[in-house]
Design an enzyme around this catalytic site. Structure first.
Site, PDB file in Angstrom:
ATOM      1  N   ARG A   1      -7.260   0.767 -34.995  1.00  0.00           N
ATOM      2  CA  ARG A   1      -6.051   0.173 -35.591  1.00  0.00           C
ATOM      3  C   ARG A   1      -6.328  -1.278 -35.960  1.00  0.00           C
ATOM      4  NH1 ARG A   1      -3.578  -3.389 -31.997  1.00  0.00           N
ATOM      5  NH2 ARG A   1      -4.374  -3.210 -29.872  1.00  0.00           N
TER       6      ARG A   1
ATOM      7  N   TYR B   1     -22.423 -12.453 -17.473  1.00  0.00           N
ATOM      8  CA  TYR B   1     -22.634 -13.452 -18.528  1.00  0.00           C
ATOM      9  C   TYR B   1     -24.140 -13.610 -18.773  1.00  0.00           C
ATOM     10  CZ  TYR B   1     -17.739 -14.877 -18.278  1.00  0.00           C
ATOM     11  OH  TYR B   1     -16.363 -14.893 -18.335  1.00  0.00           O
TER      12      TYR B   1
ATOM     13  N   GLY C   1     -15.933 -16.541 -23.131  1.00  0.00           N
ATOM     14  CA  GLY C   1     -14.851 -16.398 -24.104  1.00  0.00           C
ATOM     15  C   GLY C   1     -13.961 -17.625 -24.094  1.00  0.00           C
TER      16      GLY C   1
ATOM     17  N   GLU D   1     -14.755  -8.937 -28.906  1.00  0.00           N
ATOM     18  CA  GLU D   1     -14.404  -8.772 -27.493  1.00  0.00           C
ATOM     19  C   GLU D   1     -14.462  -7.323 -27.022  1.00  0.00           C
ATOM     20  OE1 GLU D   1     -11.301 -11.021 -25.808  1.00  0.00           O
ATOM     21  OE2 GLU D   1     -10.931 -12.199 -27.615  1.00  0.00           O
TER      22      GLU D   1
ATOM     23  N   PHE E   1       2.395  -9.069 -30.749  1.00  0.00           N
ATOM     24  CA  PHE E   1       3.277  -8.328 -29.855  1.00  0.00           C
ATOM     25  C   PHE E   1       4.364  -9.255 -29.351  1.00  0.00           C
ATOM     26  CE2 PHE E   1      -0.586  -5.938 -30.068  1.00  0.00           C
ATOM     27  CZ  PHE E   1      -0.165  -4.615 -30.045  1.00  0.00           C
TER      28      PHE E   1
ATOM     29  N   HIS F   1     -15.644   0.598 -17.506  1.00  0.00           N
ATOM     30  CA  HIS F   1     -16.348   0.825 -16.246  1.00  0.00           C
ATOM     31  C   HIS F   1     -15.996  -0.319 -15.305  1.00  0.00           C
ATOM     32  CE1 HIS F   1     -19.714   2.116 -13.666  1.00  0.00           C
ATOM     33  NE2 HIS F   1     -19.963   0.818 -13.502  1.00  0.00           N
TER      34      HIS F   1
ATOM     35  N   THR G   1     -13.203  -8.892 -21.226  1.00  0.00           N
ATOM     36  CA  THR G   1     -13.938  -8.595 -22.459  1.00  0.00           C
ATOM     37  C   THR G   1     -15.216  -9.422 -22.504  1.00  0.00           C
ATOM     38  OG1 THR G   1     -12.662 -10.278 -23.654  1.00  0.00           O
ATOM     39  CG2 THR G   1     -11.884  -7.993 -23.802  1.00  0.00           C
TER      40      THR G   1
HETATM   41  P1  ADP Z   1     -14.136 -14.731 -21.099  1.00  0.00           P
HETATM   42  O1  ADP Z   1     -12.952 -15.414 -21.643  1.00  0.00           O
HETATM   43  O2  ADP Z   1     -15.230 -15.652 -20.660  1.00  0.00           O
HETATM   44  O3  ADP Z   1     -14.675 -13.657 -21.994  1.00  0.00           O
HETATM   45  P2  ADP Z   1     -12.964 -12.596 -19.515  1.00  0.00           P
HETATM   46  O4  ADP Z   1     -11.766 -12.812 -18.651  1.00  0.00           O
HETATM   47  O5  ADP Z   1     -12.789 -11.861 -20.810  1.00  0.00           O
HETATM   48  O6  ADP Z   1     -13.626 -14.006 -19.758  1.00  0.00           O
HETATM   49  O7  ADP Z   1     -14.016 -11.861 -18.651  1.00  0.00           O
HETATM   50  C1  ADP Z   1     -15.179 -11.381 -19.264  1.00  0.00           C
HETATM   51  C2  ADP Z   1     -16.367 -11.284 -18.322  1.00  0.00           C
HETATM   52  O8  ADP Z   1     -16.083 -10.399 -17.248  1.00  0.00           O
HETATM   53  C3  ADP Z   1     -17.530 -10.680 -19.058  1.00  0.00           C
HETATM   54  O9  ADP Z   1     -18.285 -11.677 -19.693  1.00  0.00           O
HETATM   55  C4  ADP Z   1     -18.308 -10.001 -17.946  1.00  0.00           C
HETATM   56  O10 ADP Z   1     -19.261 -10.895 -17.405  1.00  0.00           O
HETATM   57  C5  ADP Z   1     -17.247  -9.665 -16.897  1.00  0.00           C
HETATM   58  N1  ADP Z   1     -16.864  -8.258 -16.846  1.00  0.00           N
HETATM   59  C6  ADP Z   1     -16.651  -7.584 -15.693  1.00  0.00           C
HETATM   60  N2  ADP Z   1     -16.275  -6.328 -15.942  1.00  0.00           N
HETATM   61  C7  ADP Z   1     -16.237  -6.167 -17.275  1.00  0.00           C
HETATM   62  C8  ADP Z   1     -15.923  -5.068 -18.139  1.00  0.00           C
HETATM   63  N3  ADP Z   1     -15.577  -3.874 -17.643  1.00  0.00           N
HETATM   64  N4  ADP Z   1     -15.983  -5.273 -19.476  1.00  0.00           N
HETATM   65  C9  ADP Z   1     -16.307  -6.456 -19.961  1.00  0.00           C
HETATM   66  N5  ADP Z   1     -16.633  -7.529 -19.212  1.00  0.00           N
HETATM   67  C10 ADP Z   1     -16.598  -7.410 -17.873  1.00  0.00           C
HETATM   68  N1  RBF Z   2      -5.222  -9.295 -29.196  1.00  0.00           N
HETATM   69  C1  RBF Z   2      -4.189  -9.397 -30.058  1.00  0.00           C
HETATM   70  O1  RBF Z   2      -3.651 -10.472 -30.242  1.00  0.00           O
HETATM   71  N2  RBF Z   2      -3.738  -8.307 -30.744  1.00  0.00           N
HETATM   72  C2  RBF Z   2      -4.276  -7.084 -30.573  1.00  0.00           C
HETATM   73  O2  RBF Z   2      -3.822  -6.141 -31.213  1.00  0.00           O
HETATM   74  C3  RBF Z   2      -5.351  -6.943 -29.653  1.00  0.00           C
HETATM   75  N3  RBF Z   2      -5.918  -5.739 -29.447  1.00  0.00           N
HETATM   76  C4  RBF Z   2      -6.935  -5.616 -28.542  1.00  0.00           C
HETATM   77  C5  RBF Z   2      -7.507  -4.377 -28.307  1.00  0.00           C
HETATM   78  C6  RBF Z   2      -8.545  -4.211 -27.379  1.00  0.00           C
HETATM   79  C7  RBF Z   2      -9.112  -2.864 -27.150  1.00  0.00           C
HETATM   80  C8  RBF Z   2      -9.028  -5.346 -26.690  1.00  0.00           C
HETATM   81  C9  RBF Z   2     -10.138  -5.212 -25.698  1.00  0.00           C
HETATM   82  C10 RBF Z   2      -8.473  -6.592 -26.932  1.00  0.00           C
HETATM   83  C11 RBF Z   2      -7.433  -6.756 -27.850  1.00  0.00           C
HETATM   84  N4  RBF Z   2      -6.849  -7.975 -28.091  1.00  0.00           N
HETATM   85  C12 RBF Z   2      -5.813  -8.092 -28.986  1.00  0.00           C
HETATM   86  C13 RBF Z   2      -7.496  -9.170 -27.562  1.00  0.00           C
HETATM   87  C14 RBF Z   2      -6.834  -9.740 -26.371  1.00  0.00           C
HETATM   88  O3  RBF Z   2      -5.769 -10.517 -26.814  1.00  0.00           O
HETATM   89  C15 RBF Z   2      -7.873 -10.617 -25.708  1.00  0.00           C
HETATM   90  O4  RBF Z   2      -8.892  -9.834 -25.167  1.00  0.00           O
HETATM   91  C16 RBF Z   2      -7.236 -11.492 -24.717  1.00  0.00           C
HETATM   92  O5  RBF Z   2      -8.174 -12.429 -24.278  1.00  0.00           O
HETATM   93  C17 RBF Z   2      -6.637 -10.688 -23.581  1.00  0.00           C
HETATM   94  O6  RBF Z   2      -6.038 -11.555 -22.660  1.00  0.00           O
HETATM   95 MG    MG Z   3     -13.562 -12.129 -22.926  1.00  0.00          MG
END
Ligand code: ADP
Ligand code: RBF
Ligand code: MG
Length: 386
Positions: free
Chosen positions: A338, A325, A249, A313, A343, A318, A261
């Site tokens: 929604r 990855y 990400g 995302e 925010f 879990h 995510t």
């Molecule tokens: P990125 O910016 O690379 O997406 P994140 O901080 O969002 O980094 O972390 C995402 C990574 O964390 C996923 O790619 C996955 O490998 C790992 N991960 C571990 N637990 C979870 C989970 N419950 N849901 C989603 N990703 C998870």
């Molecule tokens: N990002 C936003 O800027 N606004 C949102 O309303 C928002 N809603 C989210 C809802 C869910 C269920 C998830 C998983 C992510 C959401 N995010 C939202 C994304 C979030 O900003 C992103 O995953 C960041 O990387 C978290 O640090």
């Molecule tokens: Mg992510």
């Protein structure tokens, strides 16, 4: 009018006269009636035809493309809802009445839903003049001041009884929507704007409300019957499917915030994504080597971070001991929660995401949604989605 489609038709047409469309008139023709548009183009390109000939030819070509136009996400649901509640509706637009009629003939059940149609050929001037809206209100015996316009490509007039007005096409561009907002306000009506481009909210200050998509319309705010299809904070949809390897990400440290995510690439999913507005969704996630999990996700530009790119995302509900990855992740998305929002602080964003998680966790236990846990798509180990 949908930019791409209009240009396509125009190009074909100009070739006949040995001219080449270069898009230079685009800004001039926005919001004009077909005749006004034609006059501009005939003059600019020095075409050897009268403007009404131009209109007739271009529009008959254009109508060949109309069947390819898809309704905006949520448009069918809204029309069905209002029509079921006996709310009279009408269509109006800057295009000719005949074009509007042929356009809606491709949309199942729409023709019967509208009691009034107003084309720009039936009034003196098109939008941004209020004439079209005023004429529509008049034919419905409605006071403009008790009318609501939903300005997108879908316009609604009326409050207790209202009508729909459509823009030139069922999907159209932002400049066109803004012109409609101006026209609606000039007609003394309430206006809800649905921008067709992201991050444009600030350009609609004239509107009474700006919503991200028709899914977010709350009819009761405008004195209309509320939707009844929300279930425990969720809006069910036909399931839709996306999948692929988990990619890196934007490195925002979501994991550190307790909300990792597993991002998917948006590549190859432009069709599916155009059918579903940005927002927060939920469903089931299948990881090829691990199993099937509940999932809540955001799709869009994360307004809080103002991403330049749209991201997908999913947060798998879990606890995993390790990252995954590059593993194949398949999603069955079963409902909407929604729109994405901004925010005032990171804490409030996180709190909202946890609320989303609870909503999704609870909803996914309902038979309506739990049945998709067994969808074969979640168990497939090959690459790419359906
Ligand atoms: P990125 O910016 O690379 O997406 P994140 O901080 O969002 O980094 O972390 C995402 C990574 O964390 C996923 O790619 C996955 O490998 C790992 N991960 C571990 N637990 C979870 C989970 N419950 N849901 C989603 N990703 C998870
Ligand atoms: N990002 C936003 O800027 N606004 C949102 O309303 C928002 N809603 C989210 C809802 C869910 C269920 C998830 C998983 C992510 C959401 N995010 C939202 C994304 C979030 O900003 C992103 O995953 C960041 O990387 C978290 O640090
Ligand atoms: Mg992510």
């Amino acid at each position: 009018m949908t930019d791409g489609m209009f240009s396509e038709v125009l190009k074909t047409f100009l070739v006949k006269y040995g001219k080449e469309w270069d898009g230079r008139e685009k800004h001039k023709i926005v919001g004009k009636t077909p005749l006004e548009e034609a006059a501009i183009i005939v003059e600019d390109y020095g075409l050897p035809c009268a403007k009404h000939e131009f209109v007739n030819e271009v529009y008959s070509m254009f109508s060949d493309h109309l069947c390819k136009v898809k309704a905006l996400p949520g448009a069918n649901r809204l029309i069905k809802h209002l029509s079921c509640h006996g709310v009279p509706m009408a269509l109006a637009s800057n295009s000719h009445r005949a074009t509007i009629e042929s356009k809606i003939s491709y949309q199942h059940g729409w023709k019967e839903s509208f009691s009034v149609i107003v084309g720009s050929d039936e009034v003196r001037t098109g939008k941004p003049s209020p004439d079209i809206f005023l004429e529509a209100a008049k034919r419905l015996n409605m006071e403009p001041s008790s009318s609501l316009v939903i300005e997108d490509s879908v316009y609604v007039i009326g409050s207790y009884s209202l009508e729909f007005l459509f823009a030139l096409l069922l999907k159209d561009k932002d400049s066109y929507v803004r012109i409609g907002v101006v026209a609606g306000k000039a007609a003394g009506m309430e206006v809800v704007a649905v921008p067709s481009l992201p991050k444009q909210t600030h350009r609609y200050i004239a509107a009474d409300e700006v919503i991200n998509s028709l899914l977010d319309l709350r009819p009761e705010k405008w004195g209309l019957p509320p939707f009844q299809d929300w279930i425990e904070g969720t809006l069910p949809s036909e399931p839709w499917y996306i999948g692929g390897p988990v990619v890196k990400g934007l490195g925002r440290g979501s994991k550190v915030l307790g909300i990792p995510t597993a991002n998917l690439s948006t590549e190859g999913y432009s069709d599916v994504l155009s059918e579903h507005p940005s927002g927060v969704y939920f469903g089931w996630a299948g990881l090829s080597t691990r199993g099937v999990y509940k999932m809540v996700m955001s799709i869009g530009w994360n307004p809080y971070f103002d991403n330049a790119e749209k991201t997908i995302e999913p947060w798998l509900l879990h606890e995993f001991d390790e990252d995954f990855y590059d593993e194949e992740l398949h999603l069955v998305i079963v409902g909407y929660i929604r729109p994405e929002a901004n925010f005032p602080s990171l804490e409030t964003l996180i709190a909202k995401i946890h609320e989303d998680r609870k909503v999704a966790e609870r909803a996914l236990d309902l038979p309506l949604y739990s049945k998709y846990r067994d969808d074969p798509y979640l168990k497939i180990t090959s690459s790419k989605g359906q």
